[in-house]
Design a protein around this motif. Structure first.
Motif, short mmCIF file in Angstrom:
data_model
loop_
_atom_site.label_atom_id
_atom_site.label_comp_id
_atom_site.label_asym_id
_atom_site.label_seq_id
_atom_site.Cartn_x
_atom_site.Cartn_y
_atom_site.Cartn_z
N LEU A 61 0.91 -1.29 -0.26
CA LEU A 61 0.12 -0.04 -0.10
C LEU A 61 0.86 1.27 0.04
O LEU A 61 0.52 2.35 -0.72
N ILE A 62 1.85 1.18 0.79
CA ILE A 62 2.75 2.42 0.96
C ILE A 62 3.67 2.53 -0.50
O ILE A 62 3.66 3.58 -0.98
N GLU A 63 3.94 1.42 -0.97
CA GLU A 63 4.52 1.47 -2.39
C GLU A 63 3.84 2.05 -3.38
O GLU A 63 4.22 2.77 -4.31
N GLY A 64 2.33 1.76 -3.45
CA GLY A 64 1.53 2.23 -4.46
C GLY A 64 1.46 3.67 -4.21
O GLY A 64 1.18 4.38 -5.14
N ILE A 65 1.13 4.06 -3.11
CA ILE A 65 1.15 5.61 -2.81
C ILE A 65 2.46 6.03 -3.48
O ILE A 65 2.22 7.40 -3.93
N ILE A 66 3.56 5.59 -3.27
CA ILE A 66 4.91 6.51 -3.70
C ILE A 66 4.71 6.26 -5.18
O ILE A 66 5.18 7.34 -5.95
N HIS A 67 4.37 5.34 -5.83
CA HIS A 67 4.18 5.07 -7.20
C HIS A 67 3.25 6.31 -7.79
O HIS A 67 3.63 7.01 -8.84
N TRP A 68 2.10 6.57 -7.20
CA TRP A 68 1.23 7.63 -7.38
C TRP A 68 1.82 8.92 -7.22
O TRP A 68 1.61 9.75 -8.11
N ALA A 69 2.62 9.03 -6.14
CA ALA A 69 3.37 10.38 -6.05
C ALA A 69 4.32 10.63 -7.14
O ALA A 69 4.64 11.70 -7.53
#
Length: 143
Positions: free
Chosen positions: A37-45
């Motif tokens: 989930l954190i990795e997904g947020i970083i990719h969206w950033a």
């Protein structure tokens, strides 16, 4: 009024019936879910350009790196939610996402340096998952 909650009672009973290695596997998969989930947020950033400098903009990345970032931004949160909810398909989706990240990294390493760190961490998590799964299966076979 009763303080009995059937959902909590069911979860507690299931937790108490788990063997020690199954508990470890359960907690590990919850940790992997949080990581995804954190990795997904970083990719969206990265896609949205949050916190990037002028030389690391999403638009300036090679096409393969853009595809990898978009793939990870979509698939990682889905796999993370599935792992958190203990869905049967979630581990398969997580392994597929890791495999595709490795393939993207091998196919087009230019512009993939940021993703390679995530890929290496996920490969280590896959190895740990394999070990925990084998131990949990052996423990279940002994009972």
């Amino acid at each position: 009024m009763s303080h009995y909650d059937p959902i909590d009672a069911s979860a507690r009973a299931q937790w108490e019936n788990m063997t020690p290695w199954r508990r470890r596997l359960f907690l590990f998969l919850r940790g992997v879910a949080a990581f995804l989930l954190i990795e997904g947020i970083i990719h969206w950033a990265v896609i949205l350009g949050i916190g990037d400098g002028p030389d690391s903009r999403f638009e300036a990345m090679p096409m393969a790196a853009q595809a990898a970032v978009i793939w990870a931004a979509i698939i990682d949160p889905i796999a993370g939610v599935g792992l958190w909810l203990r869905a049967g398909w979630a581990v398969v989706l997580w392994l597929l996402a890791t495999l595709t990240q490795v393939a993207f990294g091998a196919w087009a390493p230019a512009g993939m340096t940021r993703l390679m760190l995530f890929t290496l961490v996920e490969l280590a998590l896959v190895v740990i998952y394999a070990v925990l799964s084998i131990r949990a299966a052996r423990e279940s076979d002994q009972d």
